[in-house]
Design an enzyme around this catalytic site. Structure first.
Site, mmCIF file in Angstrom:
data_model
loop_
_atom_site.group_PDB
_atom_site.id
_atom_site.type_symbol
_atom_site.label_atom_id
_atom_site.label_comp_id
_atom_site.label_asym_id
_atom_site.label_seq_id
_atom_site.Cartn_x
_atom_site.Cartn_y
_atom_site.Cartn_z
ATOM 1 N N CYS A 83 0.109 -4.968 -1.167
ATOM 2 C CA CYS A 83 -1.105 -5.769 -0.932
ATOM 3 C C CYS A 83 -2.323 -4.857 -0.744
ATOM 4 O O CYS A 83 -2.394 -4.097 0.225
ATOM 5 C CB CYS A 83 -0.876 -6.647 0.294
ATOM 6 S SG CYS A 83 -2.346 -7.432 0.957
ATOM 7 N N CYS A 86 -4.268 -5.420 2.508
ATOM 8 C CA CYS A 86 -3.471 -4.890 3.630
ATOM 9 C C CYS A 86 -3.646 -3.376 3.738
ATOM 10 O O CYS A 86 -3.798 -2.836 4.836
ATOM 11 C CB CYS A 86 -1.987 -5.216 3.439
ATOM 12 S SG CYS A 86 -1.612 -6.971 3.341
#
Length: 159
Positions: A83, A86
């Protein structure tokens, strides 16, 4: 003379085998020591369901209400290694843990390794963070917050 050479060769091979065996044992021991520690004094800790139950929130004993077991506020960061947002959030969290050293802890939950925890907390998008004060209800936030937004959330959970 031949017996002497055989004895020397046998002893040399024995020593070589023993050296290799002890080297193998010591490398196994080093690898075991390199496992991530799960000390409460670390600022950022990678966790799983067992750690969650033991140190943060026993979701089996208290399925309907979040009862925090910690002694300092926390952020539970649900993320995945693939991600992008993230990965962008991670250094900000690290910077905050240094700014507010010892005042809160960040628990990281990899949703790919811990799908049960992600489901339990209703994580539908990542990053999702749960800001956990000591005595109030936790706050949920999704997305890669800007640094100032993160600071505001941290200030909100600090006593």
């Amino acid at each position: 003379m031949k017996k002497t050479h055989h004895k020397i060769l046998f002893h040399s091979l024995s020593l070589l085998f023993l050296s290799a065996f002890f080297c193998f044992l010591s490398s196994c021991e080093v690898k075991a020591q390199q496992k991530p520690t799960k000390s409460k004094t670390e600022a950022i800790i990678e966790i799983d369901a067992n750690y969650m139950k033991e140190y943060i929130y026993d979701f089996e004993a208290n399925p309907t209400s979040f009862v925090y077991k910690g002694d300092i506020p926390a952020i539970i960061d649900f993320y995945a290694t693939w991600c992008g947002p993230c990965r962008a959030l991670a250094p900000k969290l690290q910077k905050l843990t240094k700014e507010y050293e010892g005042k809160f802890v960040v628990y990281k939950v990899d949703i790919d390794k811990n799908p049960t925890l992600a489901e339990l907390f209703g994580v539908k998008t990542i990053p999702t963070m749960i800001f956990v004060p000591l005595k109030e209800k936790p706050y949920l936030s999704t997305g890669n917050l800007p640094m100032e937004g993160l600071r505001q959330m941290v200030e909100k959970i600090l006593p």
